[in-house]
Design a protein around this motif. Sequence first.
Motif, PDB file in Angstrom:
ATOM      1  N   PRO A  15      53.874 -15.315  46.065  1.00  0.00           N
ATOM      2  CA  PRO A  15      54.760 -14.667  45.094  1.00  0.00           C
ATOM      3  C   PRO A  15      54.045 -13.617  44.225  1.00  0.00           C
ATOM      4  O   PRO A  15      54.656 -12.625  43.835  1.00  0.00           O
ATOM      5  CB  PRO A  15      55.274 -15.828  44.245  1.00  0.00           C
ATOM      6  CG  PRO A  15      55.238 -16.997  45.161  1.00  0.00           C
ATOM      7  CD  PRO A  15      54.013 -16.781  45.998  1.00  0.00           C
ATOM      8  N   LEU A  16      52.768 -13.830  43.935  1.00  0.00           N
ATOM      9  CA  LEU A  16      52.033 -12.821  43.158  1.00  0.00           C
ATOM     10  C   LEU A  16      51.897 -11.517  43.946  1.00  0.00           C
ATOM     11  O   LEU A  16      52.066 -10.426  43.396  1.00  0.00           O
ATOM     12  CB  LEU A  16      50.658 -13.347  42.743  1.00  0.00           C
ATOM     13  CG  LEU A  16      50.665 -14.392  41.635  1.00  0.00           C
ATOM     14  CD1 LEU A  16      49.251 -14.950  41.415  1.00  0.00           C
ATOM     15  CD2 LEU A  16      51.213 -13.812  40.347  1.00  0.00           C
ATOM     16  N   ILE A  17      51.601 -11.630  45.243  1.00  0.00           N
ATOM     17  CA  ILE A  17      51.541 -10.436  46.092  1.00  0.00           C
ATOM     18  C   ILE A  17      52.922  -9.781  46.155  1.00  0.00           C
ATOM     19  O   ILE A  17      53.051  -8.555  46.070  1.00  0.00           O
ATOM     20  CB  ILE A  17      51.029 -10.787  47.501  1.00  0.00           C
ATOM     21  CG1 ILE A  17      49.563 -11.209  47.426  1.00  0.00           C
ATOM     22  CG2 ILE A  17      51.199  -9.613  48.459  1.00  0.00           C
ATOM     23  CD1 ILE A  17      49.016 -11.786  48.720  1.00  0.00           C
ATOM     24  N   THR A  18      53.957 -10.597  46.266  1.00  0.00           N
ATOM     25  CA  THR A  18      55.321 -10.075  46.292  1.00  0.00           C
ATOM     26  C   THR A  18      55.656  -9.335  45.007  1.00  0.00           C
ATOM     27  O   THR A  18      56.270  -8.261  45.036  1.00  0.00           O
ATOM     28  CB  THR A  18      56.326 -11.224  46.517  1.00  0.00           C
ATOM     29  OG1 THR A  18      55.997 -11.892  47.735  1.00  0.00           O
ATOM     30  CG2 THR A  18      57.745 -10.708  46.582  1.00  0.00           C
ATOM     31  N   LEU A  19      55.252  -9.883  43.882  1.00  0.00           N
ATOM     32  CA  LEU A  19      55.493  -9.233  42.595  1.00  0.00           C
ATOM     33  C   LEU A  19      54.809  -7.869  42.534  1.00  0.00           C
ATOM     34  O   LEU A  19      55.425  -6.878  42.118  1.00  0.00           O
ATOM     35  CB  LEU A  19      55.006 -10.128  41.450  1.00  0.00           C
ATOM     36  CG  LEU A  19      55.105  -9.521  40.050  1.00  0.00           C
ATOM     37  CD1 LEU A  19      56.557  -9.293  39.664  1.00  0.00           C
ATOM     38  CD2 LEU A  19      54.410 -10.418  39.037  1.00  0.00           C
ATOM     39  N   VAL A  20      53.557  -7.816  42.980  1.00  0.00           N
ATOM     40  CA  VAL A  20      52.832  -6.537  42.984  1.00  0.00           C
ATOM     41  C   VAL A  20      53.544  -5.536  43.890  1.00  0.00           C
ATOM     42  O   VAL A  20      53.739  -4.377  43.516  1.00  0.00           O
ATOM     43  CB  VAL A  20      51.365  -6.745  43.423  1.00  0.00           C
ATOM     44  CG1 VAL A  20      50.690  -5.414  43.700  1.00  0.00           C
ATOM     45  CG2 VAL A  20      50.605  -7.525  42.371  1.00  0.00           C
ATOM     46  N   MET A  21      53.961  -5.973  45.070  1.00  0.00           N
ATOM     47  CA  MET A  21      54.648  -5.068  46.001  1.00  0.00           C
ATOM     48  C   MET A  21      55.985  -4.596  45.429  1.00  0.00           C
ATOM     49  O   MET A  21      56.346  -3.428  45.564  1.00  0.00           O
ATOM     50  CB  MET A  21      54.864  -5.738  47.362  1.00  0.00           C
ATOM     51  CG  MET A  21      53.582  -5.978  48.120  1.00  0.00           C
ATOM     52  SD  MET A  21      52.482  -4.548  48.161  1.00  0.00           S
ATOM     53  CE  MET A  21      53.526  -3.268  48.736  1.00  0.00           C
ATOM     54  N   ALA A  22      56.724  -5.487  44.777  1.00  0.00           N
ATOM     55  CA  ALA A  22      58.000  -5.095  44.167  1.00  0.00           C
ATOM     56  C   ALA A  22      57.771  -4.049  43.082  1.00  0.00           C
ATOM     57  O   ALA A  22      58.521  -3.068  42.984  1.00  0.00           O
ATOM     58  CB  ALA A  22      58.712  -6.316  43.599  1.00  0.00           C
ATOM     59  N   LEU A  23      56.740  -4.229  42.283  1.00  0.00           N
ATOM     60  CA  LEU A  23      56.429  -3.246  41.236  1.00  0.00           C
ATOM     61  C   LEU A  23      56.027  -1.896  41.836  1.00  0.00           C
ATOM     62  O   LEU A  23      56.461  -0.840  41.352  1.00  0.00           O
ATOM     63  CB  LEU A  23      55.319  -3.769  40.320  1.00  0.00           C
ATOM     64  CG  LEU A  23      55.716  -4.902  39.384  1.00  0.00           C
ATOM     65  CD1 LEU A  23      54.477  -5.500  38.701  1.00  0.00           C
ATOM     66  CD2 LEU A  23      56.714  -4.410  38.350  1.00  0.00           C
TER      67      LEU A  23
END
Length: 185
Positions: A15-23
């Motif tokens: 989820p942290l990687i997903t958050l970075v990608m979403a940003l």
Amino acid sequence: MELLLKPWPWYVSGPLITLVMALLLYFGKSFGMSSSLRTFCAIGGGGRYTKFFKFDWKAQSWNLMVVLGAIIGGFIATHFLSDGSVIDLNEKTVMELHTLGFKDVGESLMPSEIFSWNAVGSLKGLLVLIFGGLLIGFGTRYAGGCTSGHAISGLSSLQRPSLIAVIGFFIGGLIMTNFILPLIF
């Protein structure tokens, strides 16, 4: 504090990687280390020699923070967040690496047979670095990006070329591991 000394489970790091990608997607940016190398070359004057490096590198300077973050994060992780435990490898993998000449398998993330100054300074080590570096440089340019860019950024934005590139990376990794690496070591 003990949680920090253990590898983070997938349900935290994913989820942290997903958050970075979403940003990044929200701000219209794309992730990849090879684009940082292109920016470094443009800063160094690479545009005088080839059109590929002739672009507005200042618009991409944010990507240099990714490199800085990877360096600082790697340092913090290895020096402050590591408990020094042995890497849990499959016994068959350990035996195969022993037959290739690796002695302390699993003791370190960077085996001395590859990453020590003696190994790097040998003729074989220099040839592997030079030939491998050229292949990686050519491959990232030919594929339009590196493994992290395609696998994380490209796949998350559903790009078909990234899917094809990632499949190619896996096939290349399997060929390297099973056929070429035993010839080198």
